[in-house]
Design a protein around this motif. Structure first.
Motif, mmCIF file in Angstrom:
data_model
loop_
_atom_site.group_PDB
_atom_site.id
_atom_site.type_symbol
_atom_site.label_atom_id
_atom_site.label_comp_id
_atom_site.label_asym_id
_atom_site.label_seq_id
_atom_site.Cartn_x
_atom_site.Cartn_y
_atom_site.Cartn_z
ATOM 1 N N CYS A 152 0.748 -1.166 0.014
ATOM 2 C CA CYS A 152 -0.032 0.006 0.021
ATOM 3 C C CYS A 152 0.784 1.331 0.066
ATOM 4 O O CYS A 152 0.414 2.251 -0.572
ATOM 5 C CB CYS A 152 -1.006 -0.075 1.299
ATOM 6 N N GLY A 153 2.096 1.112 0.721
ATOM 7 C CA GLY A 153 2.881 2.447 0.538
ATOM 8 C C GLY A 153 3.539 2.654 -0.599
ATOM 9 O O GLY A 153 3.464 3.769 -1.076
ATOM 10 N N ILE A 154 3.673 1.402 -1.387
ATOM 11 C CA ILE A 154 4.228 1.632 -2.714
ATOM 12 C C ILE A 154 3.076 2.500 -3.636
ATOM 13 O O ILE A 154 3.443 3.164 -4.442
ATOM 14 C CB ILE A 154 4.641 0.281 -3.261
ATOM 15 N N VAL A 155 1.872 1.964 -3.342
ATOM 16 C CA VAL A 155 0.814 2.677 -4.415
ATOM 17 C C VAL A 155 0.841 3.950 -3.882
ATOM 18 O O VAL A 155 0.509 5.021 -4.691
ATOM 19 C CB VAL A 155 -0.504 2.080 -3.853
ATOM 20 N N GLY A 156 1.131 4.280 -2.612
ATOM 21 C CA GLY A 156 1.042 5.913 -2.084
ATOM 22 C C GLY A 156 2.096 6.452 -3.075
ATOM 23 O O GLY A 156 1.969 7.560 -3.448
ATOM 24 N N VAL A 157 3.265 5.906 -2.830
ATOM 25 C CA VAL A 157 4.511 6.396 -3.884
ATOM 26 C C VAL A 157 4.253 6.725 -5.240
ATOM 27 O O VAL A 157 4.552 7.632 -5.550
ATOM 28 C CB VAL A 157 5.796 5.562 -3.592
ATOM 29 N N PHE A 158 3.490 5.822 -5.785
ATOM 30 C CA PHE A 158 3.099 5.758 -7.183
ATOM 31 C C PHE A 158 2.133 7.008 -7.362
ATOM 32 O O PHE A 158 2.517 7.827 -8.253
ATOM 33 C CB PHE A 158 2.423 4.583 -7.679
ATOM 34 N N SER A 159 1.362 7.187 -6.452
ATOM 35 C CA SER A 159 0.337 8.327 -6.705
ATOM 36 C C SER A 159 1.347 9.530 -6.707
ATOM 37 O O SER A 159 1.115 10.631 -7.303
ATOM 38 C CB SER A 159 -0.865 8.370 -5.458
ATOM 39 N N GLY A 160 2.300 9.514 -5.404
ATOM 40 C CA GLY A 160 3.065 10.777 -5.291
ATOM 41 C C GLY A 160 3.835 10.889 -6.540
ATOM 42 O O GLY A 160 4.098 12.309 -6.796
ATOM 43 N N LEU A 161 4.411 10.008 -7.240
ATOM 44 C CA LEU A 161 5.354 10.505 -8.508
ATOM 45 C C LEU A 161 4.227 11.150 -9.420
ATOM 46 O O LEU A 161 4.688 11.921 -10.233
ATOM 47 C CB LEU A 161 5.762 9.086 -8.944
ATOM 48 N N MET A 162 3.240 10.388 -9.635
ATOM 49 C CA MET A 162 2.268 11.186 -10.611
ATOM 50 C C MET A 162 2.094 12.540 -10.311
ATOM 51 O O MET A 162 2.244 13.356 -11.270
ATOM 52 C CB MET A 162 0.938 10.526 -10.671
ATOM 53 N N VAL A 163 2.041 12.730 -8.853
ATOM 54 C CA VAL A 163 1.677 14.215 -8.779
ATOM 55 C C VAL A 163 2.780 15.261 -8.751
ATOM 56 O O VAL A 163 2.903 16.387 -9.297
ATOM 57 C CB VAL A 163 1.362 14.235 -7.168
ATOM 58 N N THR A 164 4.162 14.609 -8.405
ATOM 59 C CA THR A 164 5.328 15.460 -8.366
ATOM 60 C C THR A 164 6.091 15.333 -9.871
ATOM 61 O O THR A 164 6.174 16.457 -10.474
ATOM 62 C CB THR A 164 6.398 14.729 -7.221
ATOM 63 N N LEU A 165 6.111 14.342 -10.466
ATOM 64 C CA LEU A 165 6.844 14.181 -11.745
ATOM 65 C C LEU A 165 6.026 14.844 -13.061
ATOM 66 O O LEU A 165 6.406 15.500 -13.716
ATOM 67 C CB LEU A 165 7.334 12.799 -12.154
ATOM 68 N N PHE A 166 4.623 14.675 -12.846
ATOM 69 C CA PHE A 166 3.678 14.723 -14.046
ATOM 70 C C PHE A 166 2.860 15.863 -13.957
ATOM 71 O O PHE A 166 2.155 16.086 -14.566
ATOM 72 C CB PHE A 166 3.215 13.620 -14.645
#
Lengths: 505, 456
Positions: free
Chosen positions: B235-249
């Motif tokens: 679940c933490g990894i899913v959170g990181v993925f959301s975070g990457l979407m927010v920060t990188l893109f």
């Protein structure tokens, strides 16, 4: 009653606006104490004073944004209560704030008629609106397409849209808050023509500005505020620059720019071929220890963009930066800061401060690594450091938890300064350090820059104000179109014309 | 002196500004305490001990006593404990009646005929209400001298009963834990809609791992812990993925996490094949139903520890300051050297992992994992954060405020259950209360002026 006053009451035209005994307090601050203001038809009244002197508060009361604690307001000789912006608009008052209230993705016409669109049979009556806009533009001699999107207009053009909007509302009193802050010289001339047109239409203009030379050119009357009190209001002919500054500051100022013993050392910061797209092209220069390097040029010439590249706020396409002989890898502001480079941004409110957070939080932000062990912030140490700067820089705040938004422009700039001084950077880039700051605070900031230079730091000062650039710099670089257009090494002998010549090309 | 008082006043104002909702919570508690005030009496063995103690004090020695209890588990506990207690005290037990008044009548008549009429009756509260016992002298004149001992009643709110308070805490614990992460995300001016689905995803993943990889119902404790940790990390990894979407893109958080909400929920249904997974050891309820220190539930202790850690992190560490600064003005924070991207990744990772933990807690409470867990929880979690005074525009908010917000919601739900409000009506009221809480907060911010802020 003095004979002067008697003759004044005998003068026939009733004033457009009379504010008497206006008082306004905020928690902990008395912003206005018994201020009087009189404005006649066709008069340009310049309101000057240091930041925090109460100019904005007075105008916000007139515009209905604040309610005064006491005092009377008469419009056209009739006492009126202005409880909200709608009352002000009905009374014929239009305030053009520094930050325009235009919606970028709407056209000029739509913005002018926003909230009171004309309709016929329930449909927008675009033609009648367009005619009205054209008539107003003609009246003030402006050529602008009513169907242009406001977001595409220059600052000066947006300003004329604001003025046109005021006129379409039948405003008799137009307040302009720092109207020339973001204008080029040419645009300032255009604005002055418009103001003269307004005068001939018997409209009263209240003109708030820090730029005294402009005030002397356009105003009929100058009104000086200091610490919320009226110091004096007289025809412009009874003033000169020196006397206005003295009234604003409340003491004699010998020299606008403090003197410094220039003792520059060897090269510290060396920039080679710094490039980013079309905004900055192959810029190379160096700054010596203890040197104040002025960076000037027209708005859009790439000065701020260059500063952001050095600071890592934007990524450079190519080029190198080295400090004290060591080449730096700067990919983010964090890198630049840890290398000892800091940037005081031009726009304090959107880039320099977290406005809704406390002074202490803002001060601590770039310094937390120094104030913490194992990630825990040593708050007492942080507070003590801040207290030191509050005293040294004479920052006026009631307590460290005060929200940054509530501070005057000068105090905000000092907070930004404090947070960078705490880091003890080697290179300090000031982008328009005194924009929107009053004379007294300006002098303090200049003194501080000198002291930093004396400590052997490299100072880069971006300034649009030529007297400031000439008065403070040891050397001036002039930018044009993203490149260095020229260098002035012998600053004391340089003239503003010489600099302008390089800037325009 | 004046400065000192000013500072004190400022501190007080700040407390009220940060935690003003605590007064609303207290008010609710007071209201439901009054509304559920009721006659209370002990039951089961506790009742027996009280009655035996009284009986020993007042019954002359040598007299026999009869134990009377109604049907049910509590009643038989009472009877067993009372009999043991009387014997230990040396009082003769004439008999034990478990059942209804007719049984008691028969027993009394039998004892009377045998000349062993009891001098005392020890009754449960329910039995003491029987007409036969209340009017024993009139109905059975032979037993007129008998004294009746029953548990003493007192008035006390149902709401404030220990078991009810624990039920309130139990209900809210998952929401409260997830709300910690949500508070951090919202303080950075983001939002995470995926938490409800992540609860389900985590529950399903943990139980399926236990079933397929750790030996199903015979899984060892270590195996279960590892499986649960794996679910939390996922679940933490899913959170990181959301975070990457927010920060990188620069994908808006609402959209990025909405997408992850669908992905996580769909994955949970797929993993579980649409079914609940029950093949887990019964001991998995240690976390969700077990108790430790002073009999407090483990979940409550876990929640308290997490809140303390999060509160300290947000208020005392550099990282916490960075989280606030990122939400307050991202550009200013970046230009002050705050690693804003890493900060945002961190908060989404924490939020995801805590949602995973929430799923594990739910699994432990229900001893199974199902893809239907956590349905609509993202909305309750966001409600708790907002009621707790955190601004959706970022930069402002307090972790402990969220705890208060979560409890306000739980107390209202519990109180409405106790006072018998229908469940459809409950949702209406809850919605209005959330709105009222936020309005109250806005009003307070502008100094209790009804008109203000923007006009026109």
């Amino acid at each position: 009653m003095s004979p002067m006053a008697e003759s004044a009451t005998a003068a026939p035209p009733a004033p457009l606006l009379e504010m008497t005994g206006i008082d306004k307090s905020f928690p902990g601050v008395r912003a206005l104490a018994g201020v009087d203001l009189v404005l006649h038809p066709g008069e340009v009244l310049a309101v000057v004073g240091e930041n925090g002197a109460g100019k904005s508060t007075l105008m916000k009361i007139l515009g209905g944004a604040y309610l005064p604690d006491s005092g009377r307001i008469s419009l056209n000789g009739k006492e009126t209560r202005i409880l909200n912006p709608v009352d002000a608009r009905r009374g014929g008052v239009a305030v053009i704030y520094q930050e325009f209230n235009l919606i970028p993705r709407m056209t000029v016409r739509e913005n002018i008629f926003l909230g009171r669109e004309r309709t016929r049979l329930g449909f927008f009556d675009r033609r009648s609106e367009t005619d009205e806009v054209k008539r107003i533009f003609e009246r003030i001699g402006v050529r602008l397409d009513p169907e242009a999107e406001c977001g595409d207009l220059s600052v000066a053009q947006q300003q004329t849209v604001e003025i046109a909007k005021a006129l379409s509302l039948d405003a008799r009193i137009i307040v302009m808050d720092e109207p020339t802050a973001a204008l080029t010289d040419q645009e300032v001339e255009r604005l002055f023509e418009i103001i003269r047109d307004l005068k001939s239409n018997r409209i009263g203009v209240i003109y708030i500005s820090h730029r005294l030379d402009e005030v002397f050119r356009i105003a009929d009357t100058i009104m000086v505020l200091r610490d919320g009190q009226l110091v004096g209001a007289r025809p412009v002919s009874q003033f000169n620059r020196q006397s206005v500054i003295e009234m604003m500051v409340g003491r004699r100022i010998e020299n606008e720019f403090p003197k410094r013993e220039a003792e520059t050392g060897g090269e510290r910061l060396v920039i080679r071929n710094l490039t980013r797209g079309t905004s900055v092209g192959g810029v190379s220069f160096s700054v010596r220890a203890g040197e104040i390097l002025g960076l000037t040029g027209l708005v859009g010439s790439g000065r701020t963009e260059l500063a952001r590249l050095i600071f890592g706020a934007d990524a450079a396409d190519s080029g190198s930066i080295s400090l004290d002989g060591r080449e730096l890898r700067i990919r983010s502001p964090k890198d630049a800061i840890s290398c000892g480079i800091c940037l005081l941004t031009e726009d304090r409110k959107t880039q320099g401060l977290v406005l809704d957070h406390s002074v202490r939080d803002n001060f601590g932000l770039p310094n937390l690594s120094g104030f913490s062990t194992w990630g825990f912030v040593r708050e007492r140490e942080e507070s003590e450091a801040l207290a030191g700067f509050v005293e040294k820089l004479r920052i006026k705040i009631p307590h460290h938890e005060e929200v940054a938004r509530n501070l005057s422009g000068g105090n905000q700039q000092k907070v930004v300064l404090a947070k960078w001084l705490q880091r003890d950077c080697k290179v300090i880039i000031f982008d328009e350090p005194t924009r929107g700051i009053d004379v007294g605070a300006k002098y303090e900031i200049y003194t501080l820059m000198n002291r930093l230079a004396e400590d052997g730091k490299c100072i880069i000062m971006i300034s649009s104000e030529l007297p400031e650039a000439l008065g403070m710099s040891d050397r001036i670089l002039v930018m044009r179109g993203g490149r260095i257009a020229g260098e002035i090494a012998d600053v004391p002998c340089a003239t503003q014309e010489q600099v302008m010549h390089m800037a325009v090309g | 002196m004046a400065g000192n008082r000013g500072r004190m006043g400022a501190a007080g104002r700040r407390f009220i500004a940060d935690y003003g909702m605590i007064f609303v919570l207290l008010l609710l508690c007071v209201y439901y305490s009054v509304a559920t005030l009721n006659v209370q009496y002990p039951t089961g063995s506790e009742a027996a001990r009280q009655v035996v103690a009284e009986c020993r004090e007042r019954l002359p020695s040598g007299d026999a006593a009869l134990i009377v209890a109604h049907h049910g588990q509590d009643a038989s506990d009472f009877a067993r404990e009372a009999e043991a207690g009387l014997k230990a005290a040396g009082v003769e037990v004439a008999g034990v009646v478990l059942g209804d008044p007719s049984a008691l009548r028969l027993e009394l008549e039998r004892l009377g005929a045998a000349g062993r009429a009891p001098k005392a009756i020890l009754a449960t509260r329910e039995a003491a209400e029987w007409r036969l016992i209340r009017n024993i002298g009139e109905i059975l004149p032979a037993s007129s001298g008998v004294s009746v001992f029953c548990p003493e009643s007192h008035r006390w709110p149902d709401f404030l009963k220990r078991n009810n308070l624990l039920a309130v805490a139990d209900r809210i614990v998952v929401i409260a834990i997830v709300a910690i992460g949500m508070t951090m995300v919202i303080i950075t001016a983001g939002i995470d809609l995926s938490v409800g689905s992540l609860i389900a995803f985590s529950a399903v993943m943990a139980t399926r791992l236990i079933r397929d990889a750790a030996g199903a119902a015979n899984a060892s404790a270590a195996g279960m812990v590892l499986c649960c940790l794996a679910a939390i990390v996922a679940c933490g990894i899913v959170g990181v993925f959301s975070g990457l979407m927010v920060t990188l893109f620069s994908v808006p958080p609402f959209i990025a996490t909405l997408a992850m909400m669908l992905v996580a929920s769909g994955t949970a249904y797929t993993l579980a094949a649409g079914q609940s997974i029950y093949e887990v050891p019964a001991s998995i309820d240690r976390l969700g139903r077990g108790t430790s220190l002073f009999g407090l539930p483990n979940t409550l202790i876990l929640m308290a520890v997490l809140y303390v850690v999060a509160h300290v992190m947000m208020s005392r560490t550099a990282l916490g300051r960075y989280v606030y600064a990122t939400g307050g003005n991202r550009e200013a924070a970046r230009l002050s050297g705050v690693p804003v991207r890493r900060v945002i990744l961190f908060v989404y990772a924490v939020c995801g992992a805590l949602a995973g933990l929430g799923g594990v807690v739910q699994t432990s409470q229900l001893q199974s994992g199902a893809p239907t867990y956590g349905l609509m929880y993202e909305l309750y979690v966001i409600a708790a954060v907002v009621v707790g005074g955190t601004s959706l525009s970022g930069g402002q908010g307090k972790i402990l405020g969220t705890l208060i917000g979560a409890f306000i919601i739980a107390v209202i739900q519990n109180g409405m259950n106790l006072t018998g409000v229908e469940s459809y009506t409950q949702n209406i009221i809850l919605g209005l209360v959330i709105l009222a809480a936020v309005l109250l907060d806005k009003l307070k911010q502008r100094g209790w002026r009804l008109r203000g802020g923007e006009s026109g």
